[in-house]
Design a protein around this motif. Structure first.
Motif, PDB file in Angstrom:
ATOM      1  N   ALA A 175      11.190 -79.041 -14.227  1.00 19.43           N
ATOM      2  CA  ALA A 175      11.892 -78.892 -12.948  1.00 19.43           C
ATOM      3  C   ALA A 175      10.889 -78.477 -11.880  1.00 19.43           C
ATOM      4  CB  ALA A 175      13.004 -77.854 -13.057  1.00 19.43           C
ATOM      5  N   ASN A 176      10.896 -79.180 -10.763  1.00 14.67           N
ATOM      6  CA  ASN A 176       9.939 -78.958  -9.677  1.00 14.67           C
ATOM      7  C   ASN A 176      10.640 -78.612  -8.369  1.00 14.67           C
ATOM      8  OD1 ASN A 176       7.575 -79.686 -11.207  1.00 14.67           O
ATOM      9  ND2 ASN A 176       8.199 -81.829 -11.021  1.00 14.67           N
ATOM     10  N   THR A 208      15.628 -75.948 -15.532  1.00 13.26           N
ATOM     11  CA  THR A 208      16.119 -77.067 -16.323  1.00 13.26           C
ATOM     12  C   THR A 208      16.291 -76.591 -17.757  1.00 13.26           C
ATOM     13  OG1 THR A 208      15.697 -79.349 -17.034  1.00 13.26           O
ATOM     14  CG2 THR A 208      13.786 -77.932 -16.802  1.00 13.26           C
ATOM     15  N   GLU A 209      17.427 -76.920 -18.367  1.00 10.81           N
ATOM     16  CA  GLU A 209      17.722 -76.486 -19.732  1.00 10.81           C
ATOM     17  C   GLU A 209      18.307 -77.638 -20.531  1.00 10.81           C
ATOM     18  OE1 GLU A 209      16.965 -73.683 -21.161  1.00 10.81           O
ATOM     19  OE2 GLU A 209      16.309 -72.561 -19.387  1.00 10.81           O
ATOM     20  N   ILE A 244      20.816 -82.519 -20.119  1.00 12.26           N
ATOM     21  CA  ILE A 244      20.013 -81.659 -19.251  1.00 12.26           C
ATOM     22  C   ILE A 244      20.887 -81.071 -18.154  1.00 12.26           C
ATOM     23  CG2 ILE A 244      18.051 -81.548 -17.669  1.00 12.26           C
ATOM     24  CD1 ILE A 244      16.818 -83.906 -19.157  1.00 12.26           C
ATOM     25  N   ALA A 245      20.782 -79.757 -17.969  1.00 10.82           N
ATOM     26  CA  ALA A 245      21.378 -79.075 -16.824  1.00 10.82           C
ATOM     27  C   ALA A 245      20.251 -78.630 -15.908  1.00 10.82           C
ATOM     28  CB  ALA A 245      22.207 -77.879 -17.269  1.00 10.82           C
ATOM     29  N   VAL A 246      20.419 -78.874 -14.599  1.00  5.49           N
ATOM     30  CA  VAL A 246      19.408 -78.523 -13.606  1.00  5.49           C
ATOM     31  C   VAL A 246      20.018 -77.541 -12.615  1.00  5.49           C
ATOM     32  CG1 VAL A 246      17.870 -79.355 -11.793  1.00  5.49           C
ATOM     33  CG2 VAL A 246      18.249 -80.751 -13.840  1.00  5.49           C
ATOM     34  N   GLY A 247      19.345 -76.401 -12.414  1.00  8.23           N
ATOM     35  CA  GLY A 247      19.773 -75.396 -11.454  1.00  8.23           C
ATOM     36  C   GLY A 247      18.884 -75.423 -10.231  1.00  8.23           C
ATOM     37  N   ASN A 248      19.495 -75.518  -9.050  1.00  2.00           N
ATOM     38  CA  ASN A 248      18.763 -75.717  -7.808  1.00  2.00           C
ATOM     39  C   ASN A 248      18.938 -74.546  -6.848  1.00  2.00           C
ATOM     40  OD1 ASN A 248      17.875 -78.320  -8.605  1.00  2.00           O
ATOM     41  ND2 ASN A 248      19.878 -79.156  -8.053  1.00  2.00           N
ATOM     42  N   ASP A 249      18.013 -74.437  -5.919  1.00  2.00           N
ATOM     43  CA  ASP A 249      18.052 -73.396  -4.908  1.00  2.00           C
ATOM     44  C   ASP A 249      18.843 -73.878  -3.699  1.00  2.00           C
ATOM     45  OD1 ASP A 249      17.431 -70.992  -3.577  1.00  2.00           O
ATOM     46  OD2 ASP A 249      15.751 -71.953  -2.565  1.00  2.00           O
ATOM     47  N   THR A 250      20.054 -73.359  -3.547  1.00  2.00           N
ATOM     48  CA  THR A 250      20.954 -73.619  -2.415  1.00  2.00           C
ATOM     49  C   THR A 250      21.190 -75.101  -2.155  1.00  2.00           C
ATOM     50  OG1 THR A 250      19.147 -73.423  -0.785  1.00  2.00           O
ATOM     51  CG2 THR A 250      20.389 -71.419  -1.325  1.00  2.00           C
ATOM     52  N   THR A 251      21.227 -75.883  -3.226  1.00  2.00           N
ATOM     53  CA  THR A 251      21.630 -77.285  -3.185  1.00  2.00           C
ATOM     54  C   THR A 251      22.382 -77.554  -4.480  1.00  2.00           C
ATOM     55  OG1 THR A 251      20.835 -79.537  -2.707  1.00  2.00           O
ATOM     56  CG2 THR A 251      19.553 -78.227  -4.253  1.00  2.00           C
ATOM     57  N   PRO A 252      23.266 -78.567  -4.538  1.00  2.00           N
ATOM     58  CA  PRO A 252      24.116 -78.722  -5.726  1.00  2.00           C
ATOM     59  C   PRO A 252      23.344 -78.808  -7.037  1.00  2.00           C
ATOM     60  CG  PRO A 252      24.941 -80.092  -3.947  1.00  2.00           C
ATOM     61  CD  PRO A 252      23.630 -79.526  -3.474  1.00  2.00           C
ATOM     62  N   ASN A 253      23.832 -78.097  -8.046  1.00  2.00           N
ATOM     63  CA  ASN A 253      23.299 -78.189  -9.398  1.00  2.00           C
ATOM     64  C   ASN A 253      23.713 -79.523 -10.016  1.00  2.00           C
ATOM     65  OD1 ASN A 253      22.371 -75.431  -9.223  1.00  2.00           O
ATOM     66  ND2 ASN A 253      24.509 -74.833  -9.495  1.00  2.00           N
TER      67      ASN A 253
END
Length: 404
Positions: free
Chosen positions: A91-92, A127-128, A140-149
């Motif tokens: 995740a970048n 990313t998990e 894959i689940a992706v967690g984002n900073d103040t944007t939709p996951n």
């Protein structure tokens, strides 16, 4: 069915048998520092690390993950395409939109095929990997900073389709995928710095219509560990908090509510990472915190959710952003892998049941290692270390024997 490469702590949570873990390279250090801690009455220990390390952790330009230098924040390992070779997802972005990637292992730690994850550039922090839709492969689940996951579902061959989002945008810093309510489906714990932490409950089809909170609204949570700390059959939480927020253990009441808070630490620790395992072999789970501006800390559990002893290790001015636990030297004791910012990374080899640790350093001290993952990437029986660096090359470190 294609199983992920689990972390040591997750194996303990799931009650599996641990048979070995990845390894890493570094040069033997000389001393593991200690200082008296502030938590509860306890002991502080000094561990002297002699030149007894039998493993080293080495990289080369053939072990780069791609050619780009991104603001990488998360890295995970698992067999994504069903070929029995462990692959890597990165995740970048952190606060800036960048592309996330999946790297495919052709065997022997050769990652010469890469695929973008998703069409949009996003500011990703986490990313998990887990089987979210119960079809036998890793999603894959992706967690984002103040944007939709985002949720990406795997077709079993490493092709990922965007399946939808979960939750509202927030300041996500990490995710944990675990069946927290023990209904047979993997749920998502989302940790947000300075905002409410949330559990998203899986309906069995990788949809997360129900959520509930954990922790206080003022917790500044960067990481969470999940384990049955009081041995009642329920999964409890350990929160790593920053911004002058105390770290806490949250006890599960059996209905997936976490209202009982057990603070630990000084109350002023700048904690960035937490991992859990039985480090001293007494049958009770312990946990480790990775701290900024102070040594890292081992909390020996009392089997009731509390702390019996506190042990410090590492540098007095440590800057640890990532932790992992794995048996790097295959001596049947869990070792500690530490990812640092502006300092060398390190493996602390656990030499004895009373926690005699030998430090083995690896990596460029100029790097900012935000995350790391452990897996046997060259499948030689010893685990490797993959590191996610912010604004420098992401690397694999092979776990090799020391020749004398």
């Amino acid at each position: 069915m294609h199983l992920p490469i689990f972390s040591f702590s997750l194996l303990l949570i799931l009650g599996m048998t641990f048979t070995g873990s990845p390894k890493i390279f570094a040069e033997p250090g000389t001393k593991v520092n200690s200082r008296r801690d502030l938590i509860i009455p306890g002991e502080s220990f000094i561990w002297v690390a002699g030149d007894t390390a039998e493993r080293k952790f080495i990289t080369s330009d053939r072990l780069y993950l791609g050619t780009q230098k991104n603001f990488s924040a998360s890295i995970r390992i698992g067999d994504l395409d069903g070929d029995n070779h462990p692959d890597i997802v990165v995740a970048n972005g952190r606060h800036w939109p960048q592309q996330n990637f999946v790297f495919f292992n052709q065997g022997r730690s050769q990652f010469k095929r890469v695929r973008p994850l998703g069409q949009d550039l996003v500011a990703s922090y986490a990313t998990e990997l887990a089987d979210l839709d119960n079809d036998g492969d890793l999603d894959i689940a992706v967690g984002n900073d103040t944007t939709p996951n985002a949720i990406f579902l795997n077709d079993g061959h490493g092709h990922f389709q965007h399946h939808g989002s979960f939750g509202d945008p927030s300041s996500i810093r990490s995710l944990k995928l675990v069946d927290i309510n023990q209904d047979g489906s993997i749920d998502i714990l989302a940790n947000a710095r300075g905002k409410q932490n949330l559990i998203y409950l899986n309906n069995g089809a990788a949809k997360f219509p129900t959520s509930r909170t954990f922790g206080n609204t003022f917790d500044s949570t960067i990481d969470v560990a999940v384990a049955d700390l009081n041995q009642d059959g329920q999964l409890d939480l350990i929160l790593a908090n920053r911004d002058n927020q105390p770290n806490v253990v949250l006890i599960n009441d059996g209905r997936t509510h976490f209202n009982q808070r057990l603070p630990f630490g000084s109350g002023r620790d700048e904690t960035r990472a937490v991992e859990v395992a039985d480090l001293n072999g007494d049958g009770k789970l312990d946990w480790i915190t990775g701290n900024i501006g102070q040594p890292n800390t081992i909390y020996l559990g009392d089997g009731k959710g509390g702390v019996s002893k506190i042990l410090n290790f590492g540098r007095e001015d440590g800057r640890t952003y990532a932790l992992a636990i794995a048996d790097m030297d295959q001596n049947d004791r869990p070792d500690i892998i530490v990812g640092n910012v502006a300092q060398p990374n390190a493996v602390f080899l656990n030499q004895k049941d009373d926690l005699e640790l030998t430090e083995v350093r690896f990596g460029d001290p100029a790097n900012a290692t935000y995350n790391l993952a452990i897996g046997d990437l060259n499948q030689d029986g010893y685990p490797e270390i993959a590191v996610a660096n912010s604004n420098s090359q992401n690397l694999i470190y092979l776990n090799l024997p020391v020749t004398r």
